[in-house]
Design a protein around this motif. Structure first.
Motif, mmCIF file in Angstrom:
data_model
loop_
_atom_site.group_PDB
_atom_site.id
_atom_site.type_symbol
_atom_site.label_atom_id
_atom_site.label_comp_id
_atom_site.label_asym_id
_atom_site.label_seq_id
_atom_site.Cartn_x
_atom_site.Cartn_y
_atom_site.Cartn_z
ATOM 1 N N HIS A 93 0.818 -1.213 0.000
ATOM 2 C CA HIS A 93 0.000 0.000 0.000
ATOM 3 C C HIS A 93 0.855 1.268 0.000
ATOM 4 O O HIS A 93 1.766 1.426 0.798
ATOM 5 N N SER A 106 -3.604 4.697 -3.116
ATOM 6 C CA SER A 106 -5.008 4.281 -3.022
ATOM 7 C C SER A 106 -5.115 2.786 -2.761
ATOM 8 O O SER A 106 -4.299 1.997 -3.240
ATOM 9 N N TRP A 107 -6.158 2.402 -2.028
ATOM 10 C CA TRP A 107 -6.376 0.984 -1.750
ATOM 11 C C TRP A 107 -6.798 0.239 -3.015
ATOM 12 O O TRP A 107 -6.559 -0.961 -3.139
ATOM 13 N N GLN A 108 -7.405 0.953 -3.941
ATOM 14 C CA GLN A 108 -7.798 0.309 -5.200
ATOM 15 C C GLN A 108 -6.567 -0.197 -5.939
ATOM 16 O O GLN A 108 -6.533 -1.337 -6.415
ATOM 17 N N LYS A 109 -5.546 0.660 -6.016
ATOM 18 C CA LYS A 109 -4.295 0.247 -6.671
ATOM 19 C C LYS A 109 -3.601 -0.845 -5.856
ATOM 20 O O LYS A 109 -3.019 -1.783 -6.412
ATOM 21 N N THR A 110 -3.676 -0.724 -4.536
ATOM 22 C CA THR A 110 -3.049 -1.717 -3.667
ATOM 23 C C THR A 110 -3.611 -3.105 -3.928
ATOM 24 O O THR A 110 -2.865 -4.077 -4.098
ATOM 25 N N PHE A 111 -4.943 -3.210 -3.964
ATOM 26 C CA PHE A 111 -5.561 -4.519 -4.177
ATOM 27 C C PHE A 111 -5.347 -5.030 -5.598
ATOM 28 O O PHE A 111 -5.230 -6.241 -5.827
ATOM 29 N N ARG A 112 -5.253 -4.108 -6.551
ATOM 30 C CA ARG A 112 -4.981 -4.517 -7.929
ATOM 31 C C ARG A 112 -3.564 -5.088 -8.040
ATOM 32 O O ARG A 112 -3.356 -6.149 -8.644
#
Length: 269
Positions: A125, A128-134
Motif C-alpha cells: 500500500h 489508493s487501496w484500489q491500486k493496492t488490491f490490484r
C-alpha cells in the motif's frame, strides 16, 4: 517442502556433491539473503538505519541459528522477503511479476509460507487501496501460477501437501512437563522461550505502545498481519521455534521502534 528437496537433489546431481552438503550450503546462503532482505525491508518501513535494523533483527536467535543446519524454513524465508522487498520498493509491472514469482517459489520451498500472503496488501500500500488490491491481486495470481507449476514439475499434488501438513499437526512432541502451561502445551512454552529474549520482548512492548500512541496504524497492521497467521496456525503445535521464523522481521520492526523510543526518552532525561 517439495521444492526444497527438488532443488537440493537437482543441484546434487549437477554438481556431483552429496545432497546433505548441498542442503547445508543452500541454508547458509538463504540465511544471508533473508537477513539482508528482511533488514532492508525493516529500514524501508521504519526509516531507521540499515545497520541498526540488522542488529535488532539478529536479537532473534532463530534468524541466525537457521544458518547452522539444513532446513526448509530459511529457504522459504529468503524467497518471501526478497518478494516483499521487490514489491515494496518498485511497483512497476515487472517488479510485481518478479515479486509474485519469488513468493510462489517461497511456498514451493515450504507450504506454510502461504500464510504470509495475508500481510502482502498492506506492505504494497502506498496511495489508493484500489491500486493496492490490484497490485496485490497480480502478485498473488502470479504466485499461484508459480506454485501450481512448480508442484506439477516436482510431481506433487496439493492434496498430498495438505495431507502431509495434517500429519504434522497430529504429531505432538513429548517435551519437559515442568515447563507446560495447560492451554499452551509444553512444546509451545519451550519454543517461545527459545524464540524471544527479555531484551527483545521489552522492546516489542515499547514499540507497540509507541506505534499505537503515535497512530502509526500501518506499522501496527503490518505487525499483526505478519505475526498472527503463523501464531494462530501453530498455536498448540509449535514443536520448534523455527516455525515462527517468517514472523521475526515483524517482531523486529516493533522492537526497532521500541529501541528508538527508548533512546528518545533517555535523551530527554
Amino acid at each position: 517442502q517439495s521444492g526444497t528437496y527438488w532443488i537440493t537433489y537437482w543441484l546434487s546431481r549437477v554438481g556431483g556433491v552429496e545432497p546433505f552438503e548441498v542442503f547445508c550450503a543452500l541454508s547458509v546462503t538463504a540465511a544471508l539473503i533473508f537477513i539482508w532482505t528482511a533488514s532492508v525491508t525493516m529500514t524501508y518501513l521504519s526509516g531507521e538505519d540499515l545497520a541498526l535494523s540488522g542488529l535488532i533483527l539478529l536479537t532473534f536467535q532463530e534468524v541466525w541459528t537457521n544458518a547452522f543446519y539444513a532446513n526448509s524454513n530459511i529457504l522459504a524465508a529468503a524467497f518471501i522477503f526478497s518478494s516483499f522487498l521487490i514489491g515494496m520498493r518498485s511497483q512497476k509491472m515487472v517488479s510485481l511479476l518478479v515479486s509474485g514469482l519469488l513468493l510462489g517459489l517461497g511456498v514451493w520451498m515450504r507450504f506454510d509460507a502461504l500464510l504470509m500472503f495475508v500481510v502482502l496488501p498492506v506492505l504494497l500500500h502506498r496511495s489508493s487501496w484500489q491500486k493496492t488490491f490490484r497490485d496485490g491481486a497480480l502478485v498473488i495470481v502470479v504466485a499461484g501460477i508459480t506454485i501450481l507449476t512448480t508442484l506439477w514439475l516436482s510431481d506433487v499434488t496439493i492434496a498430498e501437501v495438505l495431507a502431509s501438513s495434517q500429519r504434522h499437526f497430529q504429531l505432538r512432541a513429548a517435551t519437559t512437563p515442568g515447563l507446560g502451561i495447560p492451554w499452551l502445551g509444553d512444546s509451545n512454552v519451550k519454543s517461545h522461550l527459545a524464540y524471544f529474549s527479555l531484551f527483545n520482548l521489552t522492546l516489542i512492548s515499547i514499540g507497540l505502545i509507541s506505534a499505537m500512541h503515535d497512530r502509526r496504524w500501518k506499522m501496527v497492521g503490518i505487525f499483526f498481519l505478519g505475526v498472527l497467521p503463523l501464531s494462530i496456525v501453530y498455536l498448540g503445535d509449535l514443536t520448534t521455534p523455527k516455525y515462527l521464523l517468517y514472523a521475526a522481521p515483524f517482531f523486529a520492526l516493533l522492537a526497532l521502534r521500541g529501541w528508538g523510543t527508548f533512546l528518545d526518552q533517555f535523551a530527554k532525561g
